[in-house]
Design a protein around this motif. Structure first.
Motif, PDB file in Angstrom:
ATOM      1  N   ARG A 173      -1.819  -4.455  12.025  1.00  0.00           N
ATOM      2  CA  ARG A 173      -2.473  -4.572  13.338  1.00  0.00           C
ATOM      3  C   ARG A 173      -3.715  -5.449  13.288  1.00  0.00           C
ATOM      4  NH1 ARG A 173      -2.673   1.551  15.210  1.00  0.00           N
ATOM      5  NH2 ARG A 173      -0.465   1.911  15.393  1.00  0.00           N
ATOM      6  N   ALA A 174      -4.363  -5.522  12.121  1.00  0.00           N
ATOM      7  CA  ALA A 174      -5.595  -6.310  11.968  1.00  0.00           C
ATOM      8  C   ALA A 174      -5.330  -7.802  11.751  1.00  0.00           C
ATOM      9  CB  ALA A 174      -6.426  -5.766  10.808  1.00  0.00           C
ATOM     10  N   LEU A 175      -4.075  -8.175  11.520  1.00  0.00           N
ATOM     11  CA  LEU A 175      -3.770  -9.592  11.329  1.00  0.00           C
ATOM     12  C   LEU A 175      -4.015 -10.359  12.624  1.00  0.00           C
ATOM     13  CD1 LEU A 175      -0.492  -9.324   9.238  1.00  0.00           C
ATOM     14  CD2 LEU A 175      -2.789  -9.872   8.412  1.00  0.00           C
ATOM     15  N   PRO A 176      -4.421 -11.614  12.518  1.00  0.00           N
ATOM     16  CA  PRO A 176      -4.676 -12.406  13.721  1.00  0.00           C
ATOM     17  C   PRO A 176      -3.438 -12.458  14.615  1.00  0.00           C
ATOM     18  CG  PRO A 176      -5.459 -13.537  11.759  1.00  0.00           C
ATOM     19  CD  PRO A 176      -4.680 -12.345  11.288  1.00  0.00           C
ATOM     20  N   PRO A 177      -3.594 -12.123  15.896  1.00  0.00           N
ATOM     21  CA  PRO A 177      -2.426 -12.062  16.787  1.00  0.00           C
ATOM     22  C   PRO A 177      -1.725 -13.397  16.980  1.00  0.00           C
ATOM     23  CG  PRO A 177      -4.473 -11.671  18.000  1.00  0.00           C
ATOM     24  CD  PRO A 177      -4.826 -11.739  16.564  1.00  0.00           C
ATOM     25  N   ALA A 178      -2.444 -14.487  16.869  1.00  0.00           N
ATOM     26  CA  ALA A 178      -1.833 -15.810  17.082  1.00  0.00           C
ATOM     27  C   ALA A 178      -1.210 -16.367  15.803  1.00  0.00           C
ATOM     28  CB  ALA A 178      -2.885 -16.787  17.610  1.00  0.00           C
ATOM     29  N   TRP A 179      -1.373 -15.669  14.702  1.00  0.00           N
ATOM     30  CA  TRP A 179      -0.875 -16.138  13.422  1.00  0.00           C
ATOM     31  C   TRP A 179       0.636 -16.000  13.374  1.00  0.00           C
ATOM     32  CZ3 TRP A 179      -2.399 -13.783   8.026  1.00  0.00           C
ATOM     33  CH2 TRP A 179      -2.360 -14.788   7.057  1.00  0.00           C
ATOM     34  N   ASP A 180       1.342 -17.087  13.097  1.00  0.00           N
ATOM     35  CA  ASP A 180       2.799 -17.087  13.016  1.00  0.00           C
ATOM     36  C   ASP A 180       3.202 -16.564  11.632  1.00  0.00           C
ATOM     37  OD1 ASP A 180       5.501 -17.519  13.419  1.00  0.00           O
ATOM     38  OD2 ASP A 180       5.379 -19.698  13.135  1.00  0.00           O
ATOM     39  N   VAL A 181       3.621 -15.298  11.573  1.00  0.00           N
ATOM     40  CA  VAL A 181       3.916 -14.667  10.288  1.00  0.00           C
ATOM     41  C   VAL A 181       5.250 -13.942  10.298  1.00  0.00           C
ATOM     42  CG1 VAL A 181       1.495 -14.329   9.667  1.00  0.00           C
ATOM     43  CG2 VAL A 181       2.690 -12.531  10.898  1.00  0.00           C
TER      44      VAL A 181
ATOM     45  N   ASP B 154       0.868  -1.180   0.000  1.00  0.00           N
ATOM     46  CA  ASP B 154       0.000   0.000   0.000  1.00  0.00           C
ATOM     47  C   ASP B 154       0.898   1.221   0.000  1.00  0.00           C
ATOM     48  OD1 ASP B 154      -1.874   2.139   0.854  1.00  0.00           O
ATOM     49  OD2 ASP B 154      -3.223   0.466   1.262  1.00  0.00           O
ATOM     50  N   ASP B 155       0.508   2.266  -0.720  1.00  0.00           N
ATOM     51  CA  ASP B 155       1.334   3.469  -0.754  1.00  0.00           C
ATOM     52  C   ASP B 155       1.201   4.298   0.515  1.00  0.00           C
ATOM     53  OD1 ASP B 155      -1.311   3.929  -1.809  1.00  0.00           O
ATOM     54  OD2 ASP B 155      -0.671   5.897  -2.489  1.00  0.00           O
ATOM     55  N   SER B 156       0.233   3.994   1.355  1.00  0.00           N
ATOM     56  CA  SER B 156       0.044   4.714   2.611  1.00  0.00           C
ATOM     57  C   SER B 156       0.676   3.948   3.777  1.00  0.00           C
ATOM     58  CB  SER B 156      -1.454   4.896   2.886  1.00  0.00           C
ATOM     59  OG  SER B 156      -1.665   5.247   4.235  1.00  0.00           O
ATOM     60  N   PRO B 157       1.684   4.543   4.430  1.00  0.00           N
ATOM     61  CA  PRO B 157       2.277   3.880   5.597  1.00  0.00           C
ATOM     62  C   PRO B 157       1.232   3.602   6.691  1.00  0.00           C
ATOM     63  CG  PRO B 157       3.652   5.712   4.909  1.00  0.00           C
ATOM     64  CD  PRO B 157       2.383   5.798   4.109  1.00  0.00           C
ATOM     65  N   MET B 158       0.272   4.527   6.869  1.00  0.00           N
ATOM     66  CA  MET B 158      -0.764   4.333   7.881  1.00  0.00           C
ATOM     67  C   MET B 158      -1.654   3.143   7.532  1.00  0.00           C
ATOM     68  SD  MET B 158      -2.034   5.135  10.746  1.00  0.00           S
ATOM     69  CE  MET B 158      -1.411   6.730  11.172  1.00  0.00           C
ATOM     70  N   ALA B 159      -2.010   3.002   6.271  1.00  0.00           N
ATOM     71  CA  ALA B 159      -2.842   1.871   5.849  1.00  0.00           C
ATOM     72  C   ALA B 159      -2.106   0.551   6.064  1.00  0.00           C
ATOM     73  CB  ALA B 159      -3.250   2.021   4.390  1.00  0.00           C
ATOM     74  N   ARG B 160      -0.810   0.522   5.778  1.00  0.00           N
ATOM     75  CA  ARG B 160      -0.028  -0.699   6.008  1.00  0.00           C
ATOM     76  C   ARG B 160      -0.005  -1.034   7.494  1.00  0.00           C
ATOM     77  NH1 ARG B 160       3.710   1.842   2.398  1.00  0.00           N
ATOM     78  NH2 ARG B 160       5.186   2.122   4.112  1.00  0.00           N
ATOM     79  N   LYS B 161       0.194  -0.023   8.319  1.00  0.00           N
ATOM     80  CA  LYS B 161       0.241  -0.217   9.771  1.00  0.00           C
ATOM     81  C   LYS B 161      -1.094  -0.762  10.296  1.00  0.00           C
ATOM     82  CE  LYS B 161       2.108   2.360  13.616  1.00  0.00           C
ATOM     83  NZ  LYS B 161       2.512   3.687  14.084  1.00  0.00           N
ATOM     84  N   MET B 162      -2.205  -0.181   9.806  1.00  0.00           N
ATOM     85  CA  MET B 162      -3.526  -0.628  10.250  1.00  0.00           C
ATOM     86  C   MET B 162      -3.789  -2.077   9.832  1.00  0.00           C
ATOM     87  SD  MET B 162      -5.807   2.777   9.565  1.00  0.00           S
ATOM     88  CE  MET B 162      -7.342   1.952   9.924  1.00  0.00           C
TER      89      MET B 162
END
Length: 122
Positions: free
Chosen positions: A20-28, A9-17
């Motif tokens: 943060r929305a990725l599942p917290p338990a997901w091993d990535v 994404d060209d927006s750093p804020m959109a990438r950050k959001m």
């Protein structure tokens, strides 16, 4: 082994959001790109299991990324994340290989649903 994620994404804020929305338990392991050219460079340098891709970006947009992935026979799951929610854009993205289309602004429920709908268990 962690799932390799590329957030484009060209927006750093959109990438950050989105991150943060990725599942917290997901091993990535997460990489980021601010346009399609950077995305394709990152893809070609290493394995990408799931790409979260914006459509509207400078230099190389999301449709061009999808087209390049398809024509170069590259294999990863692409989830489009865009504010462009027109049915035509969604249909075009899916016809070009995207497995899901998530509307911005993203939240964890939308991301979880897109992953679950495609059978990605977390």
């Amino acid at each position: 082994m962690p799932v390799s994620i590329l957030v484009v994404d060209d927006s750093p804020m959109a990438r950050k959001m989105l991150i943060r929305a990725l599942p917290p338990a997901w091993d990535v392991s997460i990489e980021q790109a601010s346009n399609g050219i950077e995305a394709m460079d990152a893809y070609r340098k290493g394995k990408v299991d799931v790409m979260f891709l914006d459509l509207q970006m400078p230099e190389m947009d999301g449709f061009e990324v999808l087209d390049t992935l398809r024509h170069e026979d590259m294999n990863c799951l692409v989830i489009v994340v865009s504010a462009d929610v027109q049915e035509e854009a969604q249909a075009r993205a899916r016809s070009m290989g995207a497995i899901a289309f998530v509307r911005k602004p993203v939240d964890a429920d939308k991301i979880h649903k897109a992953l679950k709908d495609y059978g990605i268990e977390l």
